[in-house]
Scaffold this active site. Structure first.
Site, mmCIF file in Angstrom:
data_model
loop_
_atom_site.group_PDB
_atom_site.id
_atom_site.type_symbol
_atom_site.label_atom_id
_atom_site.label_comp_id
_atom_site.label_asym_id
_atom_site.label_seq_id
_atom_site.Cartn_x
_atom_site.Cartn_y
_atom_site.Cartn_z
ATOM 1 N N CYS A 122 -21.497 -16.279 -0.920
ATOM 2 C CA CYS A 122 -21.987 -15.215 0.161
ATOM 3 C C CYS A 122 -22.599 -15.902 1.422
ATOM 4 O O CYS A 122 -22.715 -15.613 2.219
ATOM 5 C CB CYS A 122 -23.031 -14.214 -0.342
ATOM 6 S SG CYS A 122 -22.340 -13.270 -1.625
ATOM 7 N N HIS A 268 -26.284 -10.889 5.267
ATOM 8 C CA HIS A 268 -25.362 -10.995 4.029
ATOM 9 C C HIS A 268 -25.416 -9.552 3.609
ATOM 10 O O HIS A 268 -26.709 -9.074 3.300
ATOM 11 C CB HIS A 268 -25.434 -11.855 3.092
ATOM 12 C CG HIS A 268 -24.601 -11.605 1.836
ATOM 13 N ND1 HIS A 268 -23.457 -10.947 1.878
ATOM 14 C CD2 HIS A 268 -25.194 -11.632 0.523
ATOM 15 C CE1 HIS A 268 -22.938 -10.749 0.507
ATOM 16 N NE2 HIS A 268 -23.903 -11.157 -0.172
ATOM 17 N N ASN A 299 -20.812 -5.130 -1.346
ATOM 18 C CA ASN A 299 -20.730 -6.495 -0.845
ATOM 19 C C ASN A 299 -19.568 -7.464 -1.086
ATOM 20 O O ASN A 299 -18.848 -7.534 -2.156
ATOM 21 C CB ASN A 299 -21.712 -7.012 -2.288
ATOM 22 C CG ASN A 299 -21.970 -8.559 -2.377
ATOM 23 O OD1 ASN A 299 -21.377 -9.292 -1.270
ATOM 24 N ND2 ASN A 299 -23.078 -8.856 -3.051
#
Length: 343
Positions: A122, A268, A299
């Protein structure tokens, strides 16, 4: 005395264009609930996620990247032939070699651009952005395409109550080019490998290949499960909220600005609770626009920051020239934060 001649590029670099691609299929929480014992209310309260996008067979890692990159190149106002390097951050390209970046570079029509993949979870977009900035200042490329792309639906265990609702698919891309003033601040990045077990693949590809059922996870029908992403939710939450807020502050300090100087915060997109906690810890002023794209995108790991950036600009919530703090963090555990001027 060294005989090597140094090459110098632009004095600084900046993001010139951004593009994104979200798969056509929108998946609501109700679909996730078909295989886990939970509720829509629980998922929303724990993560903020209402829907996510899942790719179909045609929406491959390469295909999504090409779509997002084409938009970014057009937004930057350059031709694909001017791209000197293509950097792709992904953990969901399943061919060990060659790098998917080479296929993307060719399909976009670049002139034999350098092309390679990186694996930084990420934080991958921040890692790629830092590499791009270095190439431009060093002079090895005038324009660099940085792509974050994932098909995390391929790595999701739909029977895992802790993670089944988290992940989505998509691609985000930016073109980084020369600038006469600093528009990408110093990167604060690093890793904490002692915490690598908190986010990981359930079994290695080699373990899966050997196929020892006694050592592999199986589904409710006794079939061996495909490797998936698993995590220790509470440990990750605490690390992200407390440690990453410190990293974000370090990035502000390195750029020589304060929270009051910010226009936009693009963390993020892992979890709304993490985002809201970071906003509180950083004491961000009310005028700062905060990306919460995770609500409808889920996500998407390396793709989450450029996708959120693109949406904020497209909706008018952020504008060209705004000063934004971006921070990515995830498996490894790795992280990268910097301050940028939006394209």
């Amino acid at each position: 005395m060294s005989k090597i001649k140094a090459r110098k590029g632009a004095p600084y670099a900046r993001i010139l264009g951004v593009g994104g691609y979200r798969p056509v299929r929108v998946v609501p929480n109700e679909v996730i609930l078909e295989k886990i014992d939970s509720s829509d209310e629980w998922i929303r309260s724990r993560s903020g996620i209402e829907t996510r996008h899942w790719a179909n067979d045609e929406e491959t890692v390469a295909a999504m990247s090409v779509e997002a990159s084409g938009k970014a190149i057009a937004d930057a106002g350059i031709a694909a032939e001017q791209i000197g390097a293509v950097v792709v951050s992904t953990v969901s390209h399943f061919s060990q070699t060659p790098a998917i970046a080479t296929e993307i570079a060719d399909r976009l029509g670049t002139d034999k651009a350098a092309a390679f993949d990186i694996s930084a979870g990420c934080a991958g977009f921040g890692y790629g952005l830092t590499l791009a900035k270095g190439m431009i200042v060093e002079g090895s490329a005038e324009y660099v395409l940085v792509i974050g792309v994932e098909r995390l639906s391929d790595l999701t265990d739909l029977e895992d109550r802790a993670t089944a609702f988290l992940f989505g698919d998509g691609a985000g891309a930016v073109v980084v080019g020369p600038a006469q003033e600093p528009h990408i601040g110093p990167t604060v990045w690093g890793s904490e490998g002692d915490k690598s077990e908190t986010i990981k693949q359930t079994v290695s590809w080699n373990e899966f290949r050997l196929g020892d059922v006694s050592k592999l996870p199986v589904d409710s029908e006794g079939n061996v499960k495909f490797p998936a992403i698993t995590q220790e939710g509470q440990a990750v939450f605490r690390w992200a909220v407390f440690e990453m807020a410190k990293v974000a502050q370090q990035a502000l300090d390195a750029a020589g600005i304060t929270a009051d100087d910010l226009d936009v915060f693009i963390p993020h997109q892992a979890n709304v609770r993490i985002i809201d906690s970071m906003v509180k810890t950083l004491k961000l002023p009310e005028h700062v626009t905060v990306a919460r794209d995770v609500r409808t995108t889920g996500n998407t790991s390396a793709a989450s920051i450029p996708l959120a950036m693109e949406r904020l600009l497209a909706t008018g919530e952020a504008k060209s020239g705004d000063t934004a703090l971006v921070i990515g963090f995830g498996a490894g555990l790795v992280y990268a934060a910097t301050v940028v001027t939006l394209p």
